[in-house]
Enzyme design. Structure first.
Site, PDB file in Angstrom:
ATOM      1  CG  HIS A 259      -1.445   9.297   3.602  1.00 15.29           C
ATOM      2  ND1 HIS A 259      -1.644   7.449   3.420  1.00 15.29           N
ATOM      3  CD2 HIS A 259      -1.141   8.736   4.637  1.00 15.29           C
ATOM      4  CE1 HIS A 259      -1.040   7.121   4.711  1.00 15.29           C
ATOM      5  NE2 HIS A 259      -0.417   8.120   5.696  1.00 15.29           N
TER       6      HIS A 259
ATOM      7  CD  GLU B 154      -4.674   7.379   9.826  1.00 17.94           C
ATOM      8  OE1 GLU B 154      -4.164   8.694  10.144  1.00 17.94           O
ATOM      9  OE2 GLU B 154      -4.380   6.579  10.528  1.00 17.94           O
TER      10      GLU B 154
ATOM     11  CE1 TYR C 164       0.136   2.288  14.341  1.00 19.01           C
ATOM     12  CE2 TYR C 164      -1.768   3.371  13.001  1.00 19.01           C
ATOM     13  CZ  TYR C 164      -0.708   3.183  12.991  1.00 19.01           C
ATOM     14  OH  TYR C 164       0.040   3.072  11.357  1.00 19.01           O
TER      15      TYR C 164
ATOM     16  CD  GLU D 260      -1.642   3.976   8.561  1.00 18.05           C
ATOM     17  OE1 GLU D 260      -1.039   3.957   9.249  1.00 18.05           O
ATOM     18  OE2 GLU D 260      -1.626   4.339   7.170  1.00 18.05           O
TER      19      GLU D 260
ATOM     20  CG  ASN E  90      -5.318   3.419   9.241  1.00 14.94           C
ATOM     21  OD1 ASN E  90      -4.854   2.549   7.724  1.00 14.94           O
ATOM     22  ND2 ASN E  90      -4.574   4.615   8.463  1.00 14.94           N
TER      23      ASN E  90
ATOM     24  NE  ARG F 288      -3.028   2.304   2.271  1.00 12.98           N
ATOM     25  CZ  ARG F 288      -3.583   3.618   3.473  1.00 12.98           C
ATOM     26  NH1 ARG F 288      -2.961   3.126   4.878  1.00 12.98           N
ATOM     27  NH2 ARG F 288      -3.849   4.529   3.830  1.00 12.98           N
TER      28      ARG F 288
HETATM   29  C1  FCB Z   1      -1.156   7.063  10.597  1.00 14.67           C
HETATM   30  C2  FCB Z   1      -0.410   7.791   9.546  1.00 14.67           C
HETATM   31  C3  FCB Z   1       0.338   7.085   9.263  1.00 14.67           C
HETATM   32  C4  FCB Z   1       1.107   6.918   9.877  1.00 14.67           C
HETATM   33  C5  FCB Z   1       0.892   6.605  11.439  1.00 14.67           C
HETATM   34  C6  FCB Z   1       1.992   6.076  12.408  1.00 14.67           C
HETATM   35  O1  FCB Z   1      -2.403   8.470  11.656  1.00 14.67           O
HETATM   36  O2  FCB Z   1      -1.728   7.660   8.633  1.00 14.67           O
HETATM   37  O3  FCB Z   1       0.650   7.876   8.181  1.00 14.67           O
HETATM   38  O4  FCB Z   1       1.947   8.803  10.439  1.00 14.67           O
HETATM   39  O5  FCB Z   1       0.042   7.179  11.274  1.00 14.67           O
END
Ligand code: FCB
Length: 443
Positions: free
Chosen positions: A118, A163, A291, A348, A289, A74
């Site tokens: 992006h 995002e 985290y 992500e 995405n 990607r």
């Molecule tokens: C996300 C972004 C990516 C990267 C990660 C850590 O928010 O999409 O570009 O910075 O975080």
């Protein structure tokens, strides 16, 4: 258990974070160049001027991807490389770069997933209001049309936006991302226009690309109340509305959530809320995405009347983000049940740690390997629970420019020595290669 056959193990990057060559071959200025060259905006004064120099090193980078065994990659297109002023005359040389990159990927059987936006908006468009100008729907349409006509014979997988919430709120309300504005009303308009542009772009992709698979990438937050007190439970639900439901309801239901509309009403002035119906074009997939989790408690001030609480006894990455794989499982299952996207991708997921290149020439990043293993496990459980998860993109293929934090955060499964541009596959990358080869999670 092994993953479903054909599961798309991949890695992700973004143009401004890796390409460099910002003034080469006719590329126009983007808002992140402007922002990072403004003093005090990015840690250590770092910029994406050179980054990983991927613009020049893309061939060997694709070789590296093939060595790891990636099934999919990607990446994003830099809008100002294609249209230096955002609209009007295209820069064919800029398009040629992506053309060659796609051919290299296909030659080694790696499926290209293209993200159209992006975050590197042409500065020329920002000068005309950027995402705050309703004309941006046209501009983004023109850009989408150009790129998809050029690459659509070979690229089938398209992501309109990455995002949109972060673009709107970090860039226009908190001011910590480009273009660095601090106005909540602007953030809501910017978000609204992105959603309209997304809907319009989906139609263009369907027209231009045969057998297209088109979607959007949304960053979902996993919010949990810090205690069982009802005011904390409500605070977590408000955060969820502010961050997740605003986007998910718009994209899948064509309207904004009423509870959130009511408490953010004063910032929605002049927005034709009903127009968001146009954002709900049927999608082939949703990209998520993910985290971390955010624990929240009620507060007496702030837009959401909530504030984050630091969890006790938790592990954190160098971003200060808690390692919380269960949140990924919960979000996948919930989105599947409540919104029923045809397919899902984790577009992500990954972690930044303080990597060191040891004298043996390696990077022993057990913490990242553990992070990935636990999150892959969450994904596997979600698949078993019936979630149509089709692939997983690790963020990131290689260390890169982490926005306002510059080069201080290393997210790669490949280490980048910025002084020499040497790439070194970290232990996590070696491990990932084996996961892909066996299509199952290894200890
Ligand atoms: C996300 C972004 C990516 C990267 C990660 C850590 O928010 O999409 O570009 O910075 O975080």
């Amino acid at each position: 258990m092994t993953f479903p056959e054909g599961f798309l193990w991949g890695a992700a990057t973004a143009s401004y974070q890796i390409e460099g060559a910002v003034r080469e071959d006719g590329r126009g200025e983007c808002i992140w160049s402007r922002f990072s060259h403004t003093s005090g905006k990015v840690l250590n004064g770092d910029t994406g001027d050179v980054a990983c120099d991927h613009y020049h090193l893309y061939r060997s980078d694709v070789v590296l991807m093939a060595r790891i065994g990636l099934r999919a990659y990607r990446f994003s297109i830099a809008w100002p490389r294609v249209l230096p002023f955002g609209t009007g005359a295209p820069n064919e040389v800029g398009l040629d770069f992506y053309d060659r990159l796609v051919d290299e990927l296909l030659a080694v059987n790696i499926r290209p997933f293209v993200t159209l936006y992006h975050w590197d908006l042409p500065q020329a468009l920002q000068d005309r209001g950027g995402w705050d100008n309703p004309e941006v729907v046209q501009w983004f349409g023109e850009y989408t049309d150009r790129v998809s006509r050029r690459l659509g014979d070979r690229v089938k997988d398209w992501i309109t936006l990455n995002e949109p919430w972060v673009v709107a709120f970090l860039g226009n309300w908190l001011g910590i991302h480009a273009p660095g504005l601090c106005d909540l009303g602007t953030a809501y308009r910017v978000l609204h226009h992105q959603l309209l542009a997304h809907g319009a772009a989906i139609a263009i992709l369907r027209r231009n690309v045969q057998d297209v698979s088109a979607g959007i990438t949304i960053d979902l937050g996993y919010f949990e109340p810090a205690t069982e007190r009802s005011e904390d439970v409500q605070a977590a639900w408000r955060e969820d509305g502010f961050k997740n439901r605003w986007l998910l309801d718009a994209v899948f239901k064509g309207h904004y959530p009423t509870d959130v509309i009511n408490w953010v009403a004063e910032w929605l002035d002049g927005i034709d809320l009903d127009a968001v119906a146009q954002a709900a074009a049927p999608l082939d997939f949703l990209g998520i995405n993910y985290y971390t989790r955010t624990l929240v408690e009620a507060a007496s001030s702030g837009v959401t009347a909530a504030r984050p609480v630091k969890p006790a006894n938790a592990a954190f990455t160098t971003m200060g983000w808690e390692v919380y794989p269960e949140g990924l499982y919960q979000l996948l299952v919930r989105v599947h049940r409540e919104y029923q996207p045809r397919a899902l991708f984790v577009t992500e997921n990954g972690a930044a740690f303080a990597d060191v290149l040891t004298p043996d020439g390696k990077v022993h990043d057990e913490a990242r390997r553990d992070y990935l293993r636990q999150h892959f496990d969450a994904a596997e459980r979600a698949i078993q629970a019936g979630v149509p998860l089709r692939g997983y993109f690790v963020w990131s293929l290689m260390d890169n420019f982490e926005w306002s934090l510059g080069y201080t955060q290393r997210f790669g499964i490949v280490y980048v020595d910025y002084a020499t541009q040497q790439r070194i596959v970290k232990d996590s990358g070696q491990w990932y290669a084996e996961v892909i080869r066996q299509n199952q999670i290894l200890a």
